[in-house]
Write an enzyme that holds these catalytic residues in place. Structure first.
Site, PDB file in Angstrom:
ATOM      1  N   ARG A  70      -8.515   4.978 -26.834  1.00 37.48           N
ATOM      2  CA  ARG A  70      -6.852   5.299 -26.235  1.00 37.48           C
ATOM      3  C   ARG A  70      -7.484   6.087 -25.046  1.00 37.48           C
ATOM      4  O   ARG A  70      -6.445   6.277 -24.510  1.00 37.48           O
ATOM      5  CB  ARG A  70      -5.634   5.942 -26.525  1.00 37.48           C
ATOM      6  CG  ARG A  70      -5.692   5.235 -28.385  1.00 37.48           C
ATOM      7  CD  ARG A  70      -4.831   5.675 -28.999  1.00 37.48           C
ATOM      8  NE  ARG A  70      -4.311   4.692 -30.830  1.00 37.48           N
ATOM      9  CZ  ARG A  70      -4.896   5.699 -31.342  1.00 37.48           C
ATOM     10  NH1 ARG A  70      -5.888   6.951 -31.762  1.00 37.48           N
ATOM     11  NH2 ARG A  70      -4.727   5.180 -32.497  1.00 37.48           N
ATOM     12  N   LYS A 100      -5.989   1.345 -11.070  1.00 40.30           N
ATOM     13  CA  LYS A 100      -5.484  -0.652 -11.458  1.00 40.30           C
ATOM     14  C   LYS A 100      -6.647  -0.879 -11.845  1.00 40.30           C
ATOM     15  O   LYS A 100      -7.994  -1.274 -11.628  1.00 40.30           O
ATOM     16  CB  LYS A 100      -5.180  -1.660 -10.626  1.00 40.30           C
ATOM     17  CG  LYS A 100      -3.452  -1.685 -10.284  1.00 40.30           C
ATOM     18  CD  LYS A 100      -3.118  -2.546  -9.072  1.00 40.30           C
ATOM     19  CE  LYS A 100      -1.715  -2.400  -9.649  1.00 40.30           C
ATOM     20  NZ  LYS A 100      -1.155  -3.725  -7.559  1.00 40.30           N
ATOM     21  N   GLU A 143      -9.101  -5.984   3.976  1.00 41.92           N
ATOM     22  CA  GLU A 143      -8.088  -5.085   3.212  1.00 41.92           C
ATOM     23  C   GLU A 143      -8.157  -3.831   4.083  1.00 41.92           C
ATOM     24  O   GLU A 143      -6.819  -2.941   3.645  1.00 41.92           O
ATOM     25  CB  GLU A 143      -8.724  -4.365   2.331  1.00 41.92           C
ATOM     26  CG  GLU A 143      -9.137  -5.759   0.948  1.00 41.92           C
ATOM     27  CD  GLU A 143      -8.003  -6.546   0.670  1.00 41.92           C
ATOM     28  OE1 GLU A 143      -6.914  -5.725   0.549  1.00 41.92           O
ATOM     29  OE2 GLU A 143      -8.073  -7.556  -0.242  1.00 41.92           O
ATOM     30  N   LYS A 187      -3.534   4.418   0.713  1.00 40.89           N
ATOM     31  CA  LYS A 187      -4.362   3.874  -0.460  1.00 40.89           C
ATOM     32  C   LYS A 187      -3.220   5.118  -1.176  1.00 40.89           C
ATOM     33  O   LYS A 187      -2.424   4.668  -1.989  1.00 40.89           O
ATOM     34  CB  LYS A 187      -4.892   3.332  -1.053  1.00 40.89           C
ATOM     35  CG  LYS A 187      -5.177   3.141  -1.756  1.00 40.89           C
ATOM     36  CD  LYS A 187      -4.599   1.384  -2.129  1.00 40.89           C
ATOM     37  CE  LYS A 187      -4.811   1.019  -4.218  1.00 40.89           C
ATOM     38  NZ  LYS A 187      -5.932   0.197  -4.107  1.00 40.89           N
ATOM     39  N   GLU A 234       3.983   0.002  -8.703  1.00 39.25           N
ATOM     40  CA  GLU A 234       4.529  -1.042  -7.801  1.00 39.25           C
ATOM     41  C   GLU A 234       5.855  -1.233  -8.248  1.00 39.25           C
ATOM     42  O   GLU A 234       6.492  -2.492  -8.462  1.00 39.25           O
ATOM     43  CB  GLU A 234       3.362  -2.265  -8.761  1.00 39.25           C
ATOM     44  CG  GLU A 234       3.313  -2.717  -6.760  1.00 39.25           C
ATOM     45  CD  GLU A 234       2.163  -4.044  -7.605  1.00 39.25           C
ATOM     46  OE1 GLU A 234       1.070  -3.975  -7.655  1.00 39.25           O
ATOM     47  OE2 GLU A 234       2.388  -5.219  -6.908  1.00 39.25           O
ATOM     48  N   ARG A 241       4.252  -0.080  -3.465  1.00 41.66           N
ATOM     49  CA  ARG A 241       3.172  -0.257  -4.144  1.00 41.66           C
ATOM     50  C   ARG A 241       3.330  -2.036  -4.113  1.00 41.66           C
ATOM     51  O   ARG A 241       1.438  -2.074  -3.686  1.00 41.66           O
ATOM     52  CB  ARG A 241       2.958   0.609  -5.371  1.00 41.66           C
ATOM     53  CG  ARG A 241       1.415  -0.296  -5.562  1.00 41.66           C
ATOM     54  CD  ARG A 241       0.133   0.610  -6.936  1.00 41.66           C
ATOM     55  NE  ARG A 241      -1.137  -0.474  -6.950  1.00 41.66           N
ATOM     56  CZ  ARG A 241      -1.892   0.588  -7.560  1.00 41.66           C
ATOM     57  NH1 ARG A 241      -1.151   1.706  -8.394  1.00 41.66           N
ATOM     58  NH2 ARG A 241      -3.564   0.005  -7.210  1.00 41.66           N
ATOM     59  N   ASN A 291       0.435  -5.545  -1.094  1.00 44.12           N
ATOM     60  CA  ASN A 291      -0.185  -7.465  -2.055  1.00 44.12           C
ATOM     61  C   ASN A 291       0.200  -7.691  -0.649  1.00 44.12           C
ATOM     62  O   ASN A 291      -0.079  -9.256  -0.043  1.00 44.12           O
ATOM     63  CB  ASN A 291       0.865  -7.957  -2.760  1.00 44.12           C
ATOM     64  CG  ASN A 291       0.705  -6.947  -3.892  1.00 44.12           C
ATOM     65  OD1 ASN A 291      -0.384  -6.938  -4.064  1.00 44.12           O
ATOM     66  ND2 ASN A 291       2.272  -6.751  -4.894  1.00 44.12           N
ATOM     67  N   HIS A 336      -1.679 -11.001   0.242  1.00 46.67           N
ATOM     68  CA  HIS A 336      -2.255 -11.367  -0.730  1.00 46.67           C
ATOM     69  C   HIS A 336      -1.564 -13.037  -1.093  1.00 46.67           C
ATOM     70  O   HIS A 336      -2.011 -13.761  -1.969  1.00 46.67           O
ATOM     71  CB  HIS A 336      -2.440 -10.264  -2.131  1.00 46.67           C
ATOM     72  CG  HIS A 336      -3.369  -9.517  -1.270  1.00 46.67           C
ATOM     73  ND1 HIS A 336      -3.312  -9.159  -0.439  1.00 46.67           N
ATOM     74  CD2 HIS A 336      -4.606  -9.550  -2.307  1.00 46.67           C
ATOM     75  CE1 HIS A 336      -4.320  -7.974  -0.715  1.00 46.67           C
ATOM     76  NE2 HIS A 336      -5.642  -8.486  -1.177  1.00 46.67           N
ATOM     77  N   HIS A 390      -3.874 -15.666  -1.754  1.00 47.94           N
ATOM     78  CA  HIS A 390      -4.579 -16.191  -3.601  1.00 47.94           C
ATOM     79  C   HIS A 390      -3.966 -17.254  -3.059  1.00 47.94           C
ATOM     80  O   HIS A 390      -5.231 -18.026  -3.547  1.00 47.94           O
ATOM     81  CB  HIS A 390      -3.681 -15.396  -4.205  1.00 47.94           C
ATOM     82  CG  HIS A 390      -3.883 -13.752  -4.346  1.00 47.94           C
ATOM     83  ND1 HIS A 390      -2.980 -13.121  -4.744  1.00 47.94           N
ATOM     84  CD2 HIS A 390      -5.147 -13.459  -4.300  1.00 47.94           C
ATOM     85  CE1 HIS A 390      -3.964 -11.948  -5.425  1.00 47.94           C
ATOM     86  NE2 HIS A 390      -5.436 -12.088  -5.374  1.00 47.94           N
ATOM     87  N   HIS A 447     -12.468 -13.858  -1.198  1.00 46.84           N
ATOM     88  CA  HIS A 447     -10.737 -13.133  -0.670  1.00 46.84           C
ATOM     89  C   HIS A 447     -10.238 -12.716   0.202  1.00 46.84           C
ATOM     90  O   HIS A 447      -9.302 -12.883   0.955  1.00 46.84           O
ATOM     91  CB  HIS A 447     -10.837 -12.337  -2.434  1.00 46.84           C
ATOM     92  CG  HIS A 447      -9.709 -10.813  -2.414  1.00 46.84           C
ATOM     93  ND1 HIS A 447      -8.900 -11.608  -3.153  1.00 46.84           N
ATOM     94  CD2 HIS A 447      -9.617 -10.053  -2.442  1.00 46.84           C
ATOM     95  CE1 HIS A 447      -7.702 -10.542  -2.807  1.00 46.84           C
ATOM     96  NE2 HIS A 447      -7.822  -9.663  -2.508  1.00 46.84           N
TER      97      HIS A 447
HETATM   98  N1  GLY Z   1      -4.772  -3.983  -4.679  1.00 44.76           N
HETATM   99  C1  GLY Z   1      -3.800  -3.895  -4.629  1.00 44.76           C
HETATM  100  C2  GLY Z   1      -2.854  -2.373  -5.564  1.00 44.76           C
HETATM  101  O1  GLY Z   1      -4.095  -1.337  -5.605  1.00 44.76           O
HETATM  102  O2  GLY Z   1      -1.817  -2.151  -5.755  1.00 44.76           O
END
Ligand code: GLY
Length: 343
Positions: free
Chosen positions: A114, A136, A178, A218, A228, A232, A236, A239, A243, A255
């Site tokens: 867990r 993430k 990025e 960030k 998000e 957040r 994107n 993206h 994508h 990417h």
């Molecule tokens: N790579 C996008 C984020 O971390 O939300």
């Protein structure tokens, strides 16, 4: 650079310093316990070996390089290693690699007993400025990227710019794309710093500054909106179309290159001209040969779709953004106006 942020009830420290991969304990890593070190076969083995050598009791797992490792089978192997090694909830997992290694190892740490401690040593600029910070973690499943995952914040992230020295130029450019994304939407001063780079070499020489500035954006975004809910989504930027371009390119574009292209239609005209100049000087693509129709299917399948509209991020002025739900047709219209009139 030493920063920290609080998210998910956990404080994460982020350090960036040349040569720091040999000094993990000084940088918030508690390795006086069992440590599962996860790396991939594309990362120079010396990095993971150096990290493992600093742990009281390390087990090393080398996974195959590439996105296809973000799957249940490889996750199962990592979890089996943890069980075989007798890991308990006081032990930890440590990733040494790019985004794939971090996402996968982080998810193993999130799910084992867990949730056990997770540390990340990103070895690509792309992972350093983006995926290693923010918690993430995920694997891909049934053709959907990152569809099974968890938020699990690392205890510490350590960025050693010396390890980027072995990266091919294309990988450097992807990381810079990025970092530039964050400047473009959130930090005008950093945007102007990018405008001052005449070449890829210029940007490479400023890597410590680039990393520090991108990480600051960030961590502020993640601290304000870990899950998000809204803010957040700014990460994107570029993206959604990126994508779709990536999927149309079928592996021919990386990417970060697709994100660079995906940003252009999302900018107001004056800003787009400035963005193109920066991308050009870094050697990132600014022209895209696919027809909008080739992107339609991928766009409709983007997991960020909500009903008819897609959460898009636009920018009208350097350092600012607008969150704006757009119909796929509107996104394709922007793409056409940016790229197709040149075909
Ligand atoms: N790579 C996008 C984020 O971390 O939300």
């Amino acid at each position: 650079m030493r920063e920290s942020y609080l998210a998910g009830g956990r404080r994460t420290t982020i350090s960036a310093e040349r040569g720091a991969i040999r000094r993990l304990a000084e940088n918030g890593f508690d390795l006086g316990r069992r440590v599962l070190v996860v790396t991939d076969d594309g990362v120079p083995s010396a990095y993971a070996e150096s990290v493992a050598g600093q742990a009281k009791e390390a087990r090393l797992c080398v996974i195959p390089h590439g996105e296809s490792s973000k799957c249940f089978a490889v996750l199962e192997n990592l979890l089996a290693e943890l069980v075989r090694g007798g890991f308990d909830r006081h032990d930890c997992v440590l990733a040494v690699g790019g985004g794939v290694v971090g996402d996968l190892a982080g998810f193993a740490a999130a799910t084992y007993m867990r949730g056990i401690d997770f540390y990340n040593v990103p070895t690509t600029l792309l992972a350093a400025v983006d995926s290693s910070v923010g918690g993430k973690t995920a694997i891909d499943f049934m053709g959907c990227k990152n569809i099974v995952g968890a938020f699990h914040q690392p205890r510490s992230v350590l960025i050693d710019p010396d390890v980027f020295g072995t990266l091919p130029d294309r990988q450097w450019r992807c990381g810079l794309a990025e970092a530039f994304k964050m400047a473009l939407t959130c930090d005008r001063e950093t945007f102007e710093m990018f405008e001052g780079f005449d070449s890829l070499d210029d940007a490479k020489a400023a890597v410590e500054e680039v990393v520090a500035r991108a990480v600051r954006v960030k961590k502020a975004v993640v601290e304000a909106d870990e899950r998000e809910a809204r803010l957040r989504k700014v990460l994107n930027f570029g993206h959604t179309l990126g994508h779709a371009i990536e999927s149309a390119a079928g592996g021919k574009l990386l990417h970060g290159e697709c994100v660079a292209l995906g940003m252009l239609p999302m900018c107001a005209t004056d800003l787009r001209v400035r963005v193109e100049k920066v991308l050009d000087r870094l050697g990132l693509p600014t022209r895209c040969g696919f027809r909008a129709e080739e992107l339609r299917e991928a766009l409709m399948h983007d997991k960020k779709s909500a009903g008819e509209k897609i959460d898009a991020v636009l920018s009208e002025e350097a350092g600012t953004y607008l969150l704006c739900p757009l119909a796929p047709e509107e996104l394709l219209g922007r793409y056409r106006a940016t790229f197709e009139e040149e075909l």
